[in-house]
Design a protein around this motif. Structure first.
Motif, PDB file in Angstrom:
ATOM      1  N   VAL A  50       0.840  -1.203   0.000  1.00 44.21           N
ATOM      2  CA  VAL A  50       0.000   0.000   0.000  1.00 44.21           C
ATOM      3  C   VAL A  50       0.873   1.250   0.000  1.00 44.21           C
ATOM      4  O   VAL A  50       0.606   2.217  -0.740  1.00 44.21           O
ATOM      5  N   LEU A  51       1.930   1.239   0.795  1.00 39.90           N
ATOM      6  CA  LEU A  51       2.835   2.390   0.823  1.00 39.90           C
ATOM      7  C   LEU A  51       3.555   2.577  -0.514  1.00 39.90           C
ATOM      8  O   LEU A  51       3.762   3.714  -0.961  1.00 39.90           O
ATOM      9  N   CYS A  52       3.941   1.477  -1.154  1.00 42.99           N
ATOM     10  CA  CYS A  52       4.603   1.570  -2.461  1.00 42.99           C
ATOM     11  C   CYS A  52       3.658   2.145  -3.513  1.00 42.99           C
ATOM     12  O   CYS A  52       4.066   2.974  -4.323  1.00 42.99           O
ATOM     13  N   ILE A  53       2.410   1.720  -3.481  1.00 40.96           N
ATOM     14  CA  ILE A  53       1.425   2.256  -4.427  1.00 40.96           C
ATOM     15  C   ILE A  53       1.200   3.737  -4.142  1.00 40.96           C
ATOM     16  O   ILE A  53       1.122   4.552  -5.066  1.00 40.96           O
ATOM     17  N   GLY A  54       1.125   4.098  -2.866  1.00 40.15           N
ATOM     18  CA  GLY A  54       0.951   5.500  -2.504  1.00 40.15           C
ATOM     19  C   GLY A  54       2.146   6.360  -2.877  1.00 40.15           C
ATOM     20  O   GLY A  54       1.990   7.549  -3.187  1.00 40.15           O
TER      21      GLY A  54
ATOM     22  N   VAL B 126      13.945   7.461   5.459  1.00 43.70           N
ATOM     23  CA  VAL B 126      12.668   7.360   6.172  1.00 43.70           C
ATOM     24  C   VAL B 126      11.914   6.113   5.708  1.00 43.70           C
ATOM     25  O   VAL B 126      11.320   5.391   6.515  1.00 43.70           O
ATOM     26  N   ALA B 127      11.960   5.836   4.417  1.00 37.53           N
ATOM     27  CA  ALA B 127      11.296   4.646   3.888  1.00 37.53           C
ATOM     28  C   ALA B 127      11.964   3.375   4.409  1.00 37.53           C
ATOM     29  O   ALA B 127      11.276   2.383   4.686  1.00 37.53           O
ATOM     30  N   VAL B 128      13.278   3.382   4.554  1.00 39.21           N
ATOM     31  CA  VAL B 128      13.980   2.223   5.109  1.00 39.21           C
ATOM     32  C   VAL B 128      13.538   1.987   6.555  1.00 39.21           C
ATOM     33  O   VAL B 128      13.255   0.844   6.955  1.00 39.21           O
ATOM     34  N   ILE B 129      13.424   3.063   7.326  1.00 32.58           N
ATOM     35  CA  ILE B 129      12.991   2.933   8.723  1.00 32.58           C
ATOM     36  C   ILE B 129      11.555   2.423   8.790  1.00 32.58           C
ATOM     37  O   ILE B 129      11.238   1.537   9.597  1.00 32.58           O
ATOM     38  N   VAL B 130      10.681   2.936   7.934  1.00 29.61           N
ATOM     39  CA  VAL B 130       9.292   2.462   7.903  1.00 29.61           C
ATOM     40  C   VAL B 130       9.258   0.988   7.512  1.00 29.61           C
ATOM     41  O   VAL B 130       8.507   0.198   8.096  1.00 29.61           O
ATOM     42  N   GLY B 131      10.078   0.586   6.552  1.00 30.82           N
ATOM     43  CA  GLY B 131      10.148  -0.823   6.160  1.00 30.82           C
ATOM     44  C   GLY B 131      10.636  -1.703   7.295  1.00 30.82           C
ATOM     45  O   GLY B 131      10.131  -2.804   7.504  1.00 30.82           O
ATOM     46  N   LEU B 132      11.618  -1.217   8.058  1.00 32.72           N
ATOM     47  CA  LEU B 132      12.123  -1.980   9.201  1.00 32.72           C
ATOM     48  C   LEU B 132      11.067  -2.121  10.300  1.00 32.72           C
ATOM     49  O   LEU B 132      11.043  -3.113  11.024  1.00 32.72           O
TER      50      LEU B 132
ATOM     51  N   ALA C  84      12.262   1.693  -3.188  1.00 34.63           N
ATOM     52  CA  ALA C  84      13.468   0.918  -2.865  1.00 34.63           C
ATOM     53  C   ALA C  84      13.695   0.877  -1.359  1.00 34.63           C
ATOM     54  O   ALA C  84      14.040  -0.177  -0.796  1.00 34.63           O
ATOM     55  N   GLY C  85      13.472   1.987  -0.671  1.00 37.45           N
ATOM     56  CA  GLY C  85      13.640   2.028   0.774  1.00 37.45           C
ATOM     57  C   GLY C  85      12.628   1.160   1.495  1.00 37.45           C
ATOM     58  O   GLY C  85      12.974   0.437   2.436  1.00 37.45           O
ATOM     59  N   PHE C  86      11.354   1.242   1.074  1.00 40.31           N
ATOM     60  CA  PHE C  86      10.317   0.411   1.695  1.00 40.31           C
ATOM     61  C   PHE C  86      10.653  -1.068   1.541  1.00 40.31           C
ATOM     62  O   PHE C  86      10.582  -1.839   2.499  1.00 40.31           O
ATOM     63  N   LEU C  87      10.997  -1.469   0.330  1.00 45.21           N
ATOM     64  CA  LEU C  87      11.274  -2.879   0.070  1.00 45.21           C
ATOM     65  C   LEU C  87      12.543  -3.357   0.781  1.00 45.21           C
ATOM     66  O   LEU C  87      12.578  -4.462   1.330  1.00 45.21           O
ATOM     67  N   PHE C  88      13.570  -2.522   0.775  1.00 49.87           N
ATOM     68  CA  PHE C  88      14.832  -2.860   1.447  1.00 49.87           C
ATOM     69  C   PHE C  88      14.597  -3.059   2.936  1.00 49.87           C
ATOM     70  O   PHE C  88      15.021  -4.073   3.523  1.00 49.87           O
ATOM     71  N   GLY C  89      13.900  -2.122   3.561  1.00 46.98           N
ATOM     72  CA  GLY C  89      13.613  -2.244   4.986  1.00 46.98           C
ATOM     73  C   GLY C  89      12.715  -3.423   5.293  1.00 46.98           C
ATOM     74  O   GLY C  89      12.921  -4.138   6.277  1.00 46.98           O
ATOM     75  N   TYR C  90      11.697  -3.653   4.452  1.00 46.80           N
ATOM     76  CA  TYR C  90      10.766  -4.758   4.667  1.00 46.80           C
ATOM     77  C   TYR C  90      11.473  -6.106   4.580  1.00 46.80           C
ATOM     78  O   TYR C  90      11.260  -6.983   5.436  1.00 46.80           O
TER      79      TYR C  90
ATOM     80  N   ALA D  11      23.258   1.673   5.441  1.00 48.85           N
ATOM     81  CA  ALA D  11      23.054   1.687   3.990  1.00 48.85           C
ATOM     82  C   ALA D  11      21.969   2.689   3.616  1.00 48.85           C
ATOM     83  O   ALA D  11      22.073   3.384   2.596  1.00 48.85           O
ATOM     84  N   GLY D  12      20.926   2.782   4.421  1.00 50.54           N
ATOM     85  CA  GLY D  12      19.857   3.736   4.148  1.00 50.54           C
ATOM     86  C   GLY D  12      20.336   5.180   4.235  1.00 50.54           C
ATOM     87  O   GLY D  12      19.921   6.035   3.441  1.00 50.54           O
ATOM     88  N   PHE D  13      21.212   5.466   5.199  1.00 49.85           N
ATOM     89  CA  PHE D  13      21.723   6.824   5.352  1.00 49.85           C
ATOM     90  C   PHE D  13      22.742   7.196   4.289  1.00 49.85           C
ATOM     91  O   PHE D  13      22.825   8.354   3.887  1.00 49.85           O
ATOM     92  N   THR D  14      23.529   6.243   3.831  1.00 47.25           N
ATOM     93  CA  THR D  14      24.624   6.565   2.920  1.00 47.25           C
ATOM     94  C   THR D  14      24.278   6.398   1.443  1.00 47.25           C
ATOM     95  O   THR D  14      24.904   7.033   0.602  1.00 47.25           O
ATOM     96  N   SER D  15      23.315   5.575   1.128  1.00 47.82           N
ATOM     97  CA  SER D  15      23.003   5.299  -0.276  1.00 47.82           C
ATOM     98  C   SER D  15      22.064   6.366  -0.850  1.00 47.82           C
ATOM     99  O   SER D  15      21.019   6.654  -0.264  1.00 47.82           O
ATOM    100  N   PRO D  16      22.403   6.894  -2.010  1.00 46.82           N
ATOM    101  CA  PRO D  16      21.492   7.852  -2.654  1.00 46.82           C
ATOM    102  C   PRO D  16      20.294   7.155  -3.309  1.00 46.82           C
ATOM    103  O   PRO D  16      19.339   7.816  -3.699  1.00 46.82           O
TER     104      PRO D  16
END
Length: 138
Positions: free
Chosen positions: A32-36, A111-117, A48-54, A101-106
């Motif tokens: 749902v977040l990815c679609i949004g 924020v999406a990585v944290i939400v995924g985690l 990418a952040g949502f999926l990586f964290g998830y 990786a979330g902080f350093t990767s462009p």
């Protein structure tokens, strides 16, 4: 001839707090977040952040599940405690690496990585709430 069960009857017997239910609920939340996020200009980094964290959240949860199961079957309480502690620090290091990786990767939105985690945690809260409401009805 066997009588067909309705969806609500099947739903009563489902263990909502199983690994599969939690992973599926967290995956639906992330979907749902990815679609949004398709409506934002930074959609690639968000998705990418949502999926990586998830993905790492599910791996972390699976490692926690296996550590608890393995420690229960240990004979000595001291070795079980040491085993769980070592696995805890390994999972902690993995979370640190994902956040780093979330902080350093462009390519990733931090924020999406944290939400995924946190997606598995939110799925557990949601399913616990549903399970509690279901038990209170009975």
């Amino acid at each position: 001839m066997a009588q067909r069960k309705s969806f609500s009857e099947k739903f009563k017997n489902v263990d909502l707090l199983s690994f599969g239910s939690i992973s599926f609920t967290a995956g639906c939340f992330i979907a749902v977040l990815c679609i949004g996020s398709l409506f934002f200009s930074i959609r690639k980094t968000l998705i990418a952040g949502f999926l990586f964290g998830y993905i790492f959240s599910v791996i972390n949860f699976r490692l926690l599940k296996s550590a608890v199961e393995a420690s229960v079957h240990r004979e000595d309480a001291k070795s079980a405690s040491a085993f769980v502690t070592i696995r805890y620090f390994l999972r902690f290091i993995m979370k640190f690496a994902v956040l780093f990786a979330g902080f350093t990767s462009p390519l990733l939105n931090v924020v999406a990585v944290i939400v995924g985690l946190l997606s598995v945690n939110w799925a557990i809260y949601l399913l616990t709430l549903i399970n509690t409401k279901k038990l209170n009805k009975e």
